[in-house]
Design an enzyme around this catalytic site. Structure first.
Site, PDB file in Angstrom:
ATOM      1  N   LEU A  50       0.831  -1.207   0.000  1.00 12.95           N
ATOM      2  CA  LEU A  50       0.000   0.000   0.000  1.00 12.95           C
ATOM      3  C   LEU A  50       0.868   1.262   0.000  1.00 12.95           C
ATOM      4  CD1 LEU A  50      -2.781  -1.059   2.537  1.00 12.95           C
ATOM      5  CD2 LEU A  50      -3.108  -0.541   0.116  1.00 12.95           C
ATOM      6  N   GLU A 110      -5.704   4.999  10.405  1.00 17.74           N
ATOM      7  CA  GLU A 110      -5.938   6.324   9.825  1.00 17.74           C
ATOM      8  C   GLU A 110      -5.383   6.301   8.407  1.00 17.74           C
ATOM      9  OE1 GLU A 110      -3.612   6.517  12.684  1.00 17.74           O
ATOM     10  OE2 GLU A 110      -5.177   6.490  14.218  1.00 17.74           O
ATOM     11  N   TYR A 123       2.237  -4.487  37.149  1.00 14.38           N
ATOM     12  CA  TYR A 123       2.963  -4.877  38.349  1.00 14.38           C
ATOM     13  C   TYR A 123       2.016  -4.907  39.539  1.00 14.38           C
ATOM     14  CZ  TYR A 123       6.411  -4.805  42.093  1.00 14.38           C
ATOM     15  OH  TYR A 123       7.139  -5.101  43.208  1.00 14.38           O
TER      16      TYR A 123
END
Lengths: 185, 82
Positions: free
Chosen positions: A117, A142, A175
């Site tokens: 593309l 986008e 965490y």
């Protein structure tokens, strides 16, 4: 460190990355996983009123992207005949696949374009490639046609690729999550 | 994980997404587009980073409309578990 195809397959199999629907074998490259285009896109309207200066400021208090995008763009379902990206046009799209990157997996990803593309002038993201640890859902794309050609996109086509990277350590939220529900001894 | 009260939860641009609006400790409203899996009982599933003076520093599941990942909300807006 960037994960290779074998490592990507291994972490998907172990549930450290979730991809739905599961990728087919031809979706892998040496260090990437290809994703495909969903049939829903969002087409921005061209707002041109003579004598009226319009601008958008995401930093404004109370700014609502959701209201803005619904007011100034239209949903469009791409049919089998595809959708033509006109030169200099800009539309929003999504991947057909939904991704989950659990924080505990110590992985993040980058969404990148496909050269198939890119060489036609089509970018699939605008400077926001990072898929953070903890992300889940389809990936918003986008599309921007930087070229001079009319380029057709069709649902199901390979539209972008994910590059998975191992994080150094666990993010703060992951965490803390490790210790949720553990009794204090 | 924690749940953060929302002012509103509305439909996103695609069925897999929802739009959540969260009131911050300073009264501002922050809007964030998230996965439908990040919403439970009209609350936003997020992560607690820290607490100070009745406020909780929350990490949103995605970057908000104004570009923030971490926001301060009142403790009353937060419940444990997800």
């Amino acid at each position: 460190m960037v994960l290779t195809d074998r490592e990507i397959q291994a972490v998907i199999q172990s549930g450290q990355i979730v991809v739905e629907p599961a990728p087919t074998e031809d979706a892998y490259g040496p260090t990437n996983l290809d994703l495909t285009l969903d049939n829903n896109i969002r087409v921005w309207r061209e707002v041109k009123v003579i004598g009226v200066d319009q601008s958008v400021c995401p930093a404004a208090p109370g700014y609502s992207y959701n209201e803005f995008v619904k007011q100034y763009s239209d949903p469009h379902e791409i049919g089998a005949d595809g959708y033509v990206l006109e030169p200099r046009s800009f539309v929003l799209g999504w991947t057909a696949e939904s991704i989950e990157l659990p924080t505990f997996a110590r992985l993040a990803a980058r969404v990148e374009g496909k050269s198939s593309l890119a060489r036609l002038g089509i970018g699939v993201h605008v400077t926001a490639p990072t898929i953070q640890a903890g992300f889940r859902g389809p990936i918003q794309l986008e599309f921007c046609n930087h070229g001079t050609l009319r380029v057709k996109i069709v649902p199901g086509m390979k539209v972008c690729q994910l590059i998975f990277e191992q994080t150094l350590g666990t993010a703060e939220k992951g965490y803390k999550g490790q210790f949720l529900g553990q009794a204090k001894n | 994980m924690i749940k953060v009260s929302t002012n509103t939860v509305s439909e996103g641009l695609i069925p897999a997404e929802k739009i959540a609006r969260v009131q911050l400790a300073d009264g501002q409203i922050e809007e964030v587009s998230v996965s439908v899996k990040d919403i439970a009982d009209d609350k936003l599933i997020a992560s607690e980073i820290g607490r100070r003076e009745g406020k909780v520093l929350v990490e949103l599941p995605r970057e908000s409309a104004s570009g923030r990942w971490r926001v301060w909300v009142n403790e009353k807006a937060v419940t444990a578990g997800a």
